[in-house]
Motif scaffolding. Structure first.
Motif, PDB file in Angstrom:
ATOM      1  N   TYR A 273       2.577  -2.207  -0.664  1.00  0.00           N
ATOM      2  CA  TYR A 273       1.671  -2.239  -1.997  1.00  0.00           C
ATOM      3  C   TYR A 273       1.066  -0.902  -2.454  1.00  0.00           C
ATOM      4  O   TYR A 273       1.129  -0.635  -3.459  1.00  0.00           O
ATOM      5  N   ASP A 274       0.525  -0.403  -1.260  1.00  0.00           N
ATOM      6  CA  ASP A 274       0.009   0.991  -1.717  1.00  0.00           C
ATOM      7  C   ASP A 274       0.952   1.923  -2.058  1.00  0.00           C
ATOM      8  O   ASP A 274       0.692   2.640  -2.861  1.00  0.00           O
TER       9      ASP A 274
ATOM     10  N   ILE B  60       4.465  -4.718  -7.691  1.00  0.00           N
ATOM     11  CA  ILE B  60       2.941  -4.779  -7.459  1.00  0.00           C
ATOM     12  C   ILE B  60       2.445  -6.302  -7.808  1.00  0.00           C
ATOM     13  O   ILE B  60       1.529  -6.599  -7.028  1.00  0.00           O
ATOM     14  N   ASP B  61       2.730  -6.923  -9.239  1.00  0.00           N
ATOM     15  CA  ASP B  61       2.260  -8.135  -9.375  1.00  0.00           C
ATOM     16  C   ASP B  61       2.557  -9.101  -8.376  1.00  0.00           C
ATOM     17  O   ASP B  61       1.688 -10.304  -8.111  1.00  0.00           O
TER      18      ASP B  61
ATOM     19  N   LEU C 106       2.002   1.456  -5.708  1.00  0.00           N
ATOM     20  CA  LEU C 106       1.184   1.886  -6.687  1.00  0.00           C
ATOM     21  C   LEU C 106       1.186   3.194  -6.829  1.00  0.00           C
ATOM     22  O   LEU C 106       1.039   3.772  -7.894  1.00  0.00           O
ATOM     23  N   LYS C 107       1.390   3.957  -5.695  1.00  0.00           N
ATOM     24  CA  LYS C 107       1.590   5.536  -5.778  1.00  0.00           C
ATOM     25  C   LYS C 107       2.581   5.796  -6.619  1.00  0.00           C
ATOM     26  O   LYS C 107       2.571   6.712  -7.346  1.00  0.00           O
TER      27      LYS C 107
ATOM     28  N   LEU D 142       4.360   4.256  -8.590  1.00  0.00           N
ATOM     29  CA  LEU D 142       4.119   3.841 -10.236  1.00  0.00           C
ATOM     30  C   LEU D 142       3.334   4.937 -10.819  1.00  0.00           C
ATOM     31  O   LEU D 142       3.709   5.529 -11.976  1.00  0.00           O
ATOM     32  N   ASP D 143       2.367   5.282 -10.286  1.00  0.00           N
ATOM     33  CA  ASP D 143       1.258   6.318 -10.955  1.00  0.00           C
ATOM     34  C   ASP D 143       2.458   7.719 -11.092  1.00  0.00           C
ATOM     35  O   ASP D 143       2.231   8.406 -12.093  1.00  0.00           O
TER      36      ASP D 143
ATOM     37  N   LYS E 202       6.197  -2.563 -11.585  1.00  0.00           N
ATOM     38  CA  LYS E 202       4.966  -3.546 -11.881  1.00  0.00           C
ATOM     39  C   LYS E 202       5.191  -4.870 -11.418  1.00  0.00           C
ATOM     40  O   LYS E 202       4.196  -5.735 -11.220  1.00  0.00           O
TER      41      LYS E 202
END
Length: 464
Positions: free
Chosen positions: A403-404, A209-210, A407-408, A410-411, A206
């Motif tokens: 970044y992409d 990502i931030d 995000l994946k 983290l999901d 997180k």
């Protein structure tokens, strides 16, 4: 498959200069270089130590092309991990072309864009995120983007990802081991420790990502829209900020019919200033198009500078109308920092200045024409940038591909965490863990494919 043929390219910018550097890399690079090089001391390049310099001439049979310095880097202790030589010749374009053509006849081929760095990646000298940082470093045009690229190239980002991936991989191995002993109903992975690890990974992901919100604008420049009514001095302000006559200035309202953009580095951070057409009611078709583009540029901007003519707009009882216009901008773009500037302050009396500040306390009074207060504006713009991470040397993500993948990842981590909390079976959790590991590997290049590598290195310059 790692290529072993020898490649050649000009490593310095094309065109004439004092010195040019021609780079060769590959298994036979030193032997090929030796075949065209005549040392002033009759040295054989193939027998020389790595990281040494040698003076001599490049010879095309009996014809001398140039006096040069040859640098030797033997693999694996080179940038590419292969045998590499660099020929420093005089910067004549004719000499450059003659030497490269000679090397091509001797068995080299022209390098593809980024092929030297691609070989460094394939030979384990760099991971993929570090290789991408090389391109960012070459294109960096301010202190902040340079600092981020240097940190990433040194492995700051990839080390953080690699550590998380290793810890997750250890638990994944224990989960897989449990599946092998499913009939015995035993647990090798401590669920409490696993939950703590997932919380830590989630926290780091997180944060990374931030950081992209800051990193992306630092890398590409922070867009600042300069807006306001016609003839309040927007173009004059842009010229004052850039310290050059970039925009046309006149007393005729509506002179700026289109947006004008230019860049400026403030405190190591790049800003892209956008001078827009004046906002007003008009029947002029061309000017109307410019005004419509103004609102489009405000939408794209990170910061909005609203400029007023403090010598006329704010001394004739028009404060109420100004407040209405400012509220419209705040309501339409609530998340964008709004800087309110009163231009032409050099024409105001002290009483008028106090009156204006009492009505609009946050206003910054300047004179763009006289360049008064411009430095204060620059400092205020700089204050909007979260440079704390830079000062603390924290990892900042600037790459959209990273970044992409984050995000994946983290999901998938959140899926694993949910599965752990709801006592999901180990085999299903193992699938989510593998997906998370896959996305971590995509960042550093532990998981890759030819299409991905082609897309990344196609954007490099030839010779790097």
């Amino acid at each position: 498959m790692i290529p072993h043929d020898s490649i050649v390219a000009l490593a310095t910018p094309s065109g004439a200069g004092a010195i040019a550097v021609i780079r060769i890399s590959g298994k036979d690079a030193i032997a090929i270089g030796n075949s065209v090089f005549r040392s002033i001391k009759n040295k054989d390049l193939t027998k020389q130590k790595t990281h040494t310099l040698h003076l001599g001439h490049i010879m095309d049979n009996t014809k001398t092309l140039d006096q040069v310095l040859v640098s030797i880097f033997k693999g694996p202790n080179s940038y590419t991990g292969e045998n590499t030589i660099e020929i420093s010749c005089h910067g004549s374009t004719y000499i450059q072309q003659q030497i490269i053509q000679l090397l091509l006849r001797k068995g080299c081929r022209m390098a593809d864009p980024g092929e030297f760095t691609l070989r460094a990646f394939l030979n384990g000298k760099l991971d993929l995120s570090q290789a991408e940082a090389v391109a960012d470093l070459i294109s960096s045009d301010n202190e902040a983007s340079h600092q981020i690229a240097m940190q990433q190239m040194r492995g700051g980002f990839s080390n953080e990802i690699a550590k998380l991936r290793e810890e997750l991989l250890n638990f994944a191995s224990l989960i897989e081991l449990e599946l092998d002993f499913a009939e015995e109903d035993v647990e090798f992975a401590d669920r409490t420790q696993f939950h703590e690890l997932l919380n830590r990974i989630e926290f780091v992901l997180k944060r990374l990502i931030d950081s992209f919100a800051v990193g992306n604008v630092i890398k590409n420049g922070i867009p600042v829209a300069i807006v306001g009514e016609p003839n309040v001095g927007k173009s004059t302000l842009l010229n004052a900020l850039l310290n050059e006559e970039r925009a046309i200035v006149s007393e005729i309202a509506g002179t700026t019919r289109d947006t004008i953009e230019d860049e400026l580095v403030i405190g190591g951070i790049g800003f892209r200033f956008i001078d827009t057409a004046g906002i007003r009611e008009t029947e002029d078709i061309v000017e109307s198009i410019g005004i419509r583009k103004t609102f489009e540029k405000i939408e794209q901007a990170q910061v909005v500078v609203y400029l007023l003519d403090s010598s006329s707009q704010m001394t004739d009882g028009s404060f109420k109308q100004i407040q209405i216009e400012l509220e419209k901008i705040k309501n339409q773009f609530p998340l964008k920092p709004l800087v309110i500037i009163g231009n032409k302050a050099d024409k105001l009396t002290e009483t008028e200045i106090q009156n204006i500040k009492s009505e609009i306390p946050t206003i910054l009074l300047i004179s763009a024409k006289e360049k008064l207060g411009v430095d204060e504006l620059k400092n205020q713009l700089l204050s909007f940038v979260n440079t704390g991470a830079l000062r603390n040397n924290e990892t900042i993500v600037t790459n959209t591909r990273h970044y992409d993948s984050l995000l994946k990842a983290l999901d998938e981590i959140q899926k694993v965490k949910f599965g752990l909390e709801t006592n999901l079976s180990s085999d299903l959790m193992a699938l989510d863990i593998k997906e998370a590991l896959y996305h971590f590997g995509m960042i550093t290049g532990q998981v890759t494919n030819d299409e991905l590598l082609g897309n990344i290195f196609a954007n490099f310059c030839i010779g790097k």
